[in-house]
Design an enzyme around this catalytic site. Structure first.
Site, PDB file in Angstrom:
ATOM      1  N   ALA A 125       0.879  -1.358  -0.288  1.00  0.00           N
ATOM      2  CA  ALA A 125       0.226  -0.436   0.402  1.00  0.00           C
ATOM      3  C   ALA A 125       0.860   1.107  -0.123  1.00  0.00           C
ATOM      4  O   ALA A 125       0.340   2.941   0.217  1.00  0.00           O
ATOM      5  CB  ALA A 125      -1.370   0.435   1.175  1.00  0.00           C
TER       6      ALA A 125
ATOM      7  N   ARG B 202       7.529  -2.476   2.804  1.00  0.00           N
ATOM      8  CA  ARG B 202       8.337  -2.365   3.371  1.00  0.00           C
ATOM      9  C   ARG B 202       8.758  -0.303   3.741  1.00  0.00           C
ATOM     10  O   ARG B 202       9.426  -0.663   4.264  1.00  0.00           O
ATOM     11  CB  ARG B 202       9.559  -3.095   2.203  1.00  0.00           C
ATOM     12  CG  ARG B 202       9.182  -4.420   1.924  1.00  0.00           C
ATOM     13  CD  ARG B 202      10.157  -4.857   1.247  1.00  0.00           C
ATOM     14  NE  ARG B 202       9.297  -4.009  -0.052  1.00  0.00           N
ATOM     15  CZ  ARG B 202      10.072  -4.629  -1.825  1.00  0.00           C
ATOM     16  NH1 ARG B 202      11.457  -5.528  -1.531  1.00  0.00           N
ATOM     17  NH2 ARG B 202      10.052  -3.844  -2.287  1.00  0.00           N
ATOM     18  N   ARG B 203       8.330   0.186   2.915  1.00  0.00           N
ATOM     19  CA  ARG B 203       8.577   0.820   2.936  1.00  0.00           C
ATOM     20  C   ARG B 203       8.524   2.269   4.197  1.00  0.00           C
ATOM     21  O   ARG B 203       6.700   2.659   4.199  1.00  0.00           O
ATOM     22  CB  ARG B 203       8.968   2.180   1.328  1.00  0.00           C
ATOM     23  CG  ARG B 203       9.592   1.705   0.479  1.00  0.00           C
ATOM     24  CD  ARG B 203       9.321   2.583  -0.448  1.00  0.00           C
ATOM     25  NE  ARG B 203       8.111   1.539  -1.466  1.00  0.00           N
ATOM     26  CZ  ARG B 203       8.305   1.887  -3.011  1.00  0.00           C
ATOM     27  NH1 ARG B 203       8.493   2.871  -2.835  1.00  0.00           N
ATOM     28  NH2 ARG B 203       7.094   1.676  -3.096  1.00  0.00           N
TER      29      ARG B 203
ATOM     30  N   VAL C 248       7.017  -9.463   1.840  1.00  0.00           N
ATOM     31  CA  VAL C 248       5.940 -10.359   1.965  1.00  0.00           C
ATOM     32  C   VAL C 248       7.113 -11.700   1.730  1.00  0.00           C
ATOM     33  O   VAL C 248       6.174 -12.674   1.517  1.00  0.00           O
ATOM     34  CB  VAL C 248       4.775 -10.170   0.799  1.00  0.00           C
ATOM     35  CG1 VAL C 248       3.722  -9.378   1.294  1.00  0.00           C
ATOM     36  CG2 VAL C 248       5.637 -10.009  -0.624  1.00  0.00           C
TER      37      VAL C 248
ATOM     38  N   ASN D  89      -1.522  -8.038  -2.781  1.00  0.00           N
ATOM     39  CA  ASN D  89      -1.053  -6.931  -4.372  1.00  0.00           C
ATOM     40  C   ASN D  89      -0.237  -6.614  -4.077  1.00  0.00           C
ATOM     41  O   ASN D  89       0.513  -6.218  -5.432  1.00  0.00           O
ATOM     42  CB  ASN D  89      -1.925  -5.530  -3.975  1.00  0.00           C
ATOM     43  CG  ASN D  89      -1.609  -3.965  -4.176  1.00  0.00           C
ATOM     44  OD1 ASN D  89      -2.200  -4.502  -5.664  1.00  0.00           O
ATOM     45  ND2 ASN D  89      -0.470  -3.191  -3.923  1.00  0.00           N
TER      46      ASN D  89
ATOM     47  N   TYR E 287       7.656 -13.079 -15.419  1.00  0.00           N
ATOM     48  CA  TYR E 287       6.380 -12.461 -14.625  1.00  0.00           C
ATOM     49  C   TYR E 287       5.320 -13.176 -15.027  1.00  0.00           C
ATOM     50  O   TYR E 287       4.382 -13.096 -13.814  1.00  0.00           O
ATOM     51  CB  TYR E 287       7.275 -10.911 -14.638  1.00  0.00           C
ATOM     52  CG  TYR E 287       5.797  -9.961 -14.314  1.00  0.00           C
ATOM     53  CD1 TYR E 287       5.645 -10.150 -12.972  1.00  0.00           C
ATOM     54  CD2 TYR E 287       4.568  -9.697 -15.224  1.00  0.00           C
ATOM     55  CE1 TYR E 287       4.196  -9.031 -12.885  1.00  0.00           C
ATOM     56  CE2 TYR E 287       3.032  -8.856 -14.526  1.00  0.00           C
ATOM     57  CZ  TYR E 287       3.671  -8.396 -13.174  1.00  0.00           C
ATOM     58  OH  TYR E 287       2.215  -8.167 -12.940  1.00  0.00           O
TER      59      TYR E 287
HETATM   60  P1  NDP Z   1       4.142  -0.645  -7.600  1.00  0.00           P
HETATM   61  O1  NDP Z   1       5.630  -0.982  -7.902  1.00  0.00           O
HETATM   62  O2  NDP Z   1       3.883   0.757  -7.542  1.00  0.00           O
HETATM   63  O3  NDP Z   1       3.230  -0.192  -5.921  1.00  0.00           O
HETATM   64  C1  NDP Z   1       3.825  -2.525  -5.736  1.00  0.00           C
HETATM   65  C2  NDP Z   1       3.818  -2.086  -4.338  1.00  0.00           C
HETATM   66  O4  NDP Z   1       4.094  -3.334  -3.946  1.00  0.00           O
HETATM   67  C3  NDP Z   1       4.076  -1.332  -3.531  1.00  0.00           C
HETATM   68  O5  NDP Z   1       3.831  -0.839  -2.459  1.00  0.00           O
HETATM   69  C4  NDP Z   1       5.244  -1.882  -2.657  1.00  0.00           C
HETATM   70  O6  NDP Z   1       6.200  -1.910  -1.478  1.00  0.00           O
HETATM   71  C5  NDP Z   1       4.693  -3.674  -2.827  1.00  0.00           C
HETATM   72  N1  NDP Z   1       5.939  -4.387  -2.493  1.00  0.00           N
HETATM   73  C6  NDP Z   1       7.104  -4.718  -3.307  1.00  0.00           C
HETATM   74  N2  NDP Z   1       7.721  -6.021  -3.483  1.00  0.00           N
HETATM   75  C7  NDP Z   1       7.414  -6.345  -1.841  1.00  0.00           C
HETATM   76  C8  NDP Z   1       7.635  -7.488  -0.491  1.00  0.00           C
HETATM   77  N3  NDP Z   1       8.946  -7.999  -0.701  1.00  0.00           N
HETATM   78  N4  NDP Z   1       6.958  -7.339   0.714  1.00  0.00           N
HETATM   79  C9  NDP Z   1       6.340  -5.955   0.797  1.00  0.00           C
HETATM   80  N5  NDP Z   1       6.231  -5.101  -0.050  1.00  0.00           N
HETATM   81  C10 NDP Z   1       6.103  -5.297  -0.791  1.00  0.00           C
HETATM   82  O7  NDP Z   1       3.415  -0.958  -8.875  1.00  0.00           O
HETATM   83  P2  NDP Z   1       1.735  -1.645  -8.851  1.00  0.00           P
HETATM   84  O8  NDP Z   1       1.212  -0.934  -8.320  1.00  0.00           O
HETATM   85  O9  NDP Z   1       1.904  -1.733 -10.609  1.00  0.00           O
HETATM   86  O10 NDP Z   1       1.367  -3.590  -9.088  1.00  0.00           O
HETATM   87  C11 NDP Z   1       0.548  -4.069  -7.245  1.00  0.00           C
HETATM   88  C12 NDP Z   1      -0.123  -5.296  -8.036  1.00  0.00           C
HETATM   89  O11 NDP Z   1      -0.331  -5.055  -9.824  1.00  0.00           O
HETATM   90  C13 NDP Z   1       1.612  -5.787  -8.064  1.00  0.00           C
HETATM   91  O12 NDP Z   1       1.250  -7.801  -8.429  1.00  0.00           O
HETATM   92  C14 NDP Z   1       2.006  -5.924 -10.069  1.00  0.00           C
HETATM   93  O13 NDP Z   1       2.482  -7.330 -10.576  1.00  0.00           O
HETATM   94  C15 NDP Z   1       0.369  -5.994 -10.259  1.00  0.00           C
HETATM   95  N6  NDP Z   1      -0.103  -4.952 -11.433  1.00  0.00           N
HETATM   96  C16 NDP Z   1       0.805  -4.322 -12.358  1.00  0.00           C
HETATM   97  C17 NDP Z   1       0.521  -4.145 -13.982  1.00  0.00           C
HETATM   98  C18 NDP Z   1       0.843  -2.354 -13.894  1.00  0.00           C
HETATM   99  O14 NDP Z   1       0.706  -2.197 -14.608  1.00  0.00           O
HETATM  100  N7  NDP Z   1       1.223  -0.982 -13.496  1.00  0.00           N
HETATM  101  C19 NDP Z   1      -0.584  -4.964 -13.954  1.00  0.00           C
HETATM  102  C20 NDP Z   1      -1.168  -6.003 -14.056  1.00  0.00           C
HETATM  103  C21 NDP Z   1      -0.603  -6.171 -12.538  1.00  0.00           C
HETATM  104  P3  NDP Z   1       7.366  -1.529  -0.382  1.00  0.00           P
HETATM  105  O15 NDP Z   1       8.314  -1.367  -1.758  1.00  0.00           O
HETATM  106  O16 NDP Z   1       7.433  -0.298  -0.359  1.00  0.00           O
HETATM  107  O17 NDP Z   1       7.696  -2.597   0.266  1.00  0.00           O
HETATM  108  C1  8X3 Z   2       1.706  -5.807 -15.954  1.00  0.00           C
HETATM  109  C2  8X3 Z   2       1.068  -5.819 -16.687  1.00  0.00           C
HETATM  110  O1  8X3 Z   2       2.458  -5.854 -19.684  1.00  0.00           O
HETATM  111  O2  8X3 Z   2       3.060  -5.216 -17.750  1.00  0.00           O
HETATM  112  O3  8X3 Z   2       1.195  -7.038 -14.761  1.00  0.00           O
HETATM  113  O4  8X3 Z   2       2.972  -7.363 -17.871  1.00  0.00           O
HETATM  114  S1  8X3 Z   2       2.238  -6.250 -17.978  1.00  0.00           S
END
Ligand code: NDP
Ligand code: 8X3
Length: 255
Positions: free
Chosen positions: A16, A40-41, A63, A89, A155
């Protein structure tokens, strides 16, 4: 007015601190739900709590760390302890190289986060949901699970895991009132691309050039919708793309 009163919900959102997770947390708090926001942040989590107030509880953990995930979710104060909706998420893509050139450390990290992290989160919340006979697991999948693309190798495979695990979980939970949904977005502008390209802003901007991508609020809306439908309704999958994205034809190597 949605069928399920959001004010009655306690919602866990992993990841989040940015992107979808942050938008999902904000959306539920705006509608009167309580939110457990994780990442984590820690600084970002504290800022979110400061801004959104007493309806938010924050937990800083990784996570990928099973024990830390389990422990964090047992330390919830009483008023946040009964998770109704768990939005798994937290996730990431690392790199866009084809398999021969890809870094195995990136593969390990994607599997640890997107696969193991999801499993640890779900396993930690399931007993409470089953005991209360209500709850909803909402996992963030991706269109990358259905549509292969060059460089999507691990991925996309982790997101296929998310989708299939969610369907199998639903099969396991038949007989309980616990719901399971996967939300599978296409191209969306968050910090996702910056993470994928390890801080290279130019590379990170390229996928969005000349396109109006989804934004985090679009995805939060899908999650909120699925979570607030009447308890008799289970949305299995939501697949959502920008209008400016579609599918390519098969590729052929011609000689
Ligand atoms: P962001 O990079 O903006 O957000 C990712 C979030 O995941 C951050 O809050 C980060 O928090 C958290 N996170 C990552 N690794 C860890 C960890 N090891 N432990 C705890 N928290 C973690 O990306 P999105 O919001 O776009 O991505 C969210 C989800 O949606 C992901 O699962 C991604 O694969 C998926 N997704 C994204 C798409 C896109 O095009 N953006 C499309 C489809 C799916 P912190 O670094 O503080 O830990
Ligand atoms: C993120 C969408 O197309 O970059 O899940 O893989 S894509």
């Amino acid at each position: 007015m949605p069928a399920l009163d959001p004010k009655s919900l306690t919602v866990l959102v992993t990841g989040a601190t940015s992107g979808f997770g942050e938008a999902i947390a904000r959306r539920f708090v705006k509608e009167g739900a309580k939110v457990v926001a994780t990442g984590r942040r820690g600084g970002r989590l504290q800022a979110l709590k400061k801004e959104l107030g007493a309806r938010v509880h924050v937990l800083e953990f990784d996570v990928r760390d099973r024990k830390a995930t389990e422990k964090a979710l047992t330390t919830l104060p009483k008023e946040f302890a009964e998770i109704d909706v768990a939005v798994a998420n937290a996730g990431l893509a690392l790199g866009l190289e084809g398999a021969p050139k890809a870094d195995v450390a990136d593969w390990d990290d994607m599997i640890a986060t997107n696969v193991n992290g999801l499993l640890y989160t779900v396993k930690a919340v399931l007993p409470g949901m089953i005991a209360r006979d209500r709850g909803h697991v909402i996992a963030l999948g991706s269109v990358a699970s259905d549509f292969p693309y060059p460089g999507g190798n691990v991925y996309g495979a982790t997101k296929a895991f998310v989708g299939q695990f969610a369907l199998n979980l639903r099969a396991d939970l038949l007989g309980s009132n616990v719901r399971v949904t996967t939300v599978e977005p296409g191209l969306a502008e968050t910090e996702f691309s910056l993470v994928r390209f390890k801080g290279d802003a130019e590379k990170a901007a390229a996928p969005y050039k000349g396109i109006e991508p989804l934004n985090a609020d679009d995805v939060a809306e899908c999650v909120y919708w699925a979570a607030t439908l009447p308890r008799r309704v289970n949305i299995n999958r939501v697949q959502v793309m920008p209008v400016m994205q579609a599918f390519g034809p098969f590729a052929f190597r011609r000689t």
